[in-house]
Design an enzyme around this catalytic site. Structure first.
Site, PDB file in Angstrom:
ATOM      1  N   ASP A 111       0.833  -1.197   0.000  1.00  0.00           N
ATOM      2  CA  ASP A 111       0.000   0.000   0.000  1.00  0.00           C
ATOM      3  C   ASP A 111       0.873   1.254   0.000  1.00  0.00           C
ATOM      4  O   ASP A 111       2.091   1.197   0.187  1.00  0.00           O
ATOM      5  CB  ASP A 111      -1.018  -0.015   1.149  1.00  0.00           C
ATOM      6  CG  ASP A 111      -0.386   0.107   2.532  1.00  0.00           C
ATOM      7  OD1 ASP A 111       0.563   0.892   2.688  1.00  0.00           O
ATOM      8  OD2 ASP A 111      -0.850  -0.569   3.470  1.00  0.00           O
ATOM      9  N   ILE A 112       0.256   2.407  -0.202  1.00  0.00           N
ATOM     10  CA  ILE A 112       1.001   3.649  -0.403  1.00  0.00           C
ATOM     11  C   ILE A 112       1.902   3.994   0.781  1.00  0.00           C
ATOM     12  O   ILE A 112       2.981   4.589   0.608  1.00  0.00           O
ATOM     13  CB  ILE A 112       0.023   4.818  -0.714  1.00  0.00           C
ATOM     14  CG1 ILE A 112       0.787   6.062  -1.178  1.00  0.00           C
ATOM     15  CG2 ILE A 112      -0.877   5.110   0.484  1.00  0.00           C
ATOM     16  CD1 ILE A 112      -0.094   7.167  -1.732  1.00  0.00           C
TER      17      ILE A 112
END
Length: 285
Positions: A111-112
Site C-alpha cells: 500500500d502507499i
C-alpha cells in the site's frame, strides 16, 4: 486428435499484457476479442486462435518462449502500486527500466504507506504462481508498533484472529527493540491480502507507525538498492523463485547492447526519491 487449450487470461498474462488478475478484469470489461468476437471469462483458446487486446493483435507464445526476467525494487513510502494514477501521483512503474515488447508484472502489492521489497517479472505465469495462496510464500516485514505490546497479544496474532475477510495469522513474530512508545518487530505472513499486517496489529488495539517488507520467499531486501532503486536478480535467485513456484528453471536472456544502454540510462536518469513526509504539525498516520 485432441487439441490443447488454455485459459484466455493465462495466455494473455504470458504475452506480457499484465497479471492474470488484470487480464480477467480486461476480459470482463470487453477489451478482449477472440477470432473477432468479444471474449468472456472462462473462455479457453488454442495457440492458433486470433486474439486482440483493445483491438490490437496479440502475439501468442508458448510458456517456454517467455523471457523470465525478475527485478527487485525498493519502494519508498508515497508510491502507488498501479500503472497509472488518475490524480497524477507517483507509481512504482515510473521508475522501472523500459522493456521492448514486454511488460513488468508486479508480484504482489504494497500500500502507499508501506515501503520495501517489491518484485517485478516479465513472466505472468511466475507472477501468478508466486502470488497464489496455495504456494505459501513467506513474506517478512519490519513493523514499528506504537504502544505497549503484551505477550498475550502476540500469542493471539500467531494463533490466529478473525478479520473482516476471514482468519489471518503471523507464522512468526520477533521483537527487535525500540525507543519510547515505539517497538520494532519482524513478522512473517504466508499470504498477501490487503493491509493484512496492519489489520492484524489493529485487531489487538495497536497501531503500526512504520511498515517495510524486507523479504519475499528467499529474496531479501539488501544493500544493492536504496529507496527508489531497482536491481535485476541473478540467474540463481530467479531459479530459486522458479523452484518455489513449482516451475522449471529457465535461462535468463542476455540483454542486447541496446537494452543495456536503455537500462543504464533509466537507472541514472530516474534518481531515487525520499519517502514522502508529512508537513510539520500534521498528525502522523
Amino acid at each position: 486428435m485432441s487439441t490443447t487449450t488454455e485459459k484466455l487470461q493465462k495466455v494473455l498474462a504470458r504475452a506480457g499484457l499484465g497479471s492474470r488478475r488484470e487480464m480477467e478484469t480486461a476480459i470482463a470489461d470487453g477489451r478482449v476479442k477472440v477470432n473477432g468476437k468479444v471474449a468472456t471469462l472462462g473462455d479457453r483458446i488454442e495457440m492458433r486462435d486470433r486474439v486482440a487486446f483493445d483491438d490490437r493483435p496479440v502475439t501468442l507464445r508458448g510458456a517456454e518462449e517467455v523471457p523470465r526476467r525478475v527485478i527487485m525494487y525498493n519502494k519508498p513510502e508515497g508510491e502507488l502500486c498501479t500503472r497509472k494514477d488518475p490524480e497524477g501521483r507517483r507509481t512504482v512503474f515510473d521508475r522501472l527500466p523500459r522493456l521492448k515488447g514486454e511488460r513488468w508484472i508486479a508480484i504482489g502489492r504494497l500500500d502507499i504507506n508501506t515501503s520495501g521489497l517489491l518484485l517485478f517479472t516479465t513472466d505472468g505465469e511466475l507472477a501468478n504462481k508466486l502470488m497464489h495462496p496455495s504456494t505459501e510464500v513467506e513474506r517478512e516485514y519490519a513493523v514499528r508498533v506504537m504502544g505497549e505490546v503484551k505477550k498475550e497479544q502476540v500469542v493471539a496474532m500467531v494463533e490466529g484472529v478473525m478479520l473482516d475477510d476471514g482468519p489471518a495469522r503471523f507464522t512468526d513474530v520477533q521483537e527487535f527493540g525500540g525507543e519510547g512508545i515505539n517497538t520494532w518487530f519482524h513478522v512473517v505472513i504466508m499470504e498477501g491480502r490487503n493491509r493484512e499486517v496492519r489489520r492484524l496489529w489493529e485487531s489487538q488495539g495497536l497501531t503500526v507507525s512504520r511498515l517495510k517488507r524486507v523479504r519475499y520467499g528467499n529474496i531479501f531486501l539488501d544493500k544493492r538498492t536504496k529507496a527508489g532503486e531497482w536491481v535485476e536478480l541473478s540467474q540463481d535467485e530467479i531459479d530459486d523463485l522458479s523452484a518455489t513456484a513449482g516451475l522449471v528453471a529457465r535461462k535468463v536472456p542476455e540483454l542486447t547492447p541496446d537494452e543495456k544502454n536503455r537500462w543504464s540510462r533509466d537507472k541514472h536518469k530516474r534518481r531515487p526519491v525520499q519517502a514522502m513526509r508529512k508537513p510539520k504539525g500534521q498528525p502522523g498516520r
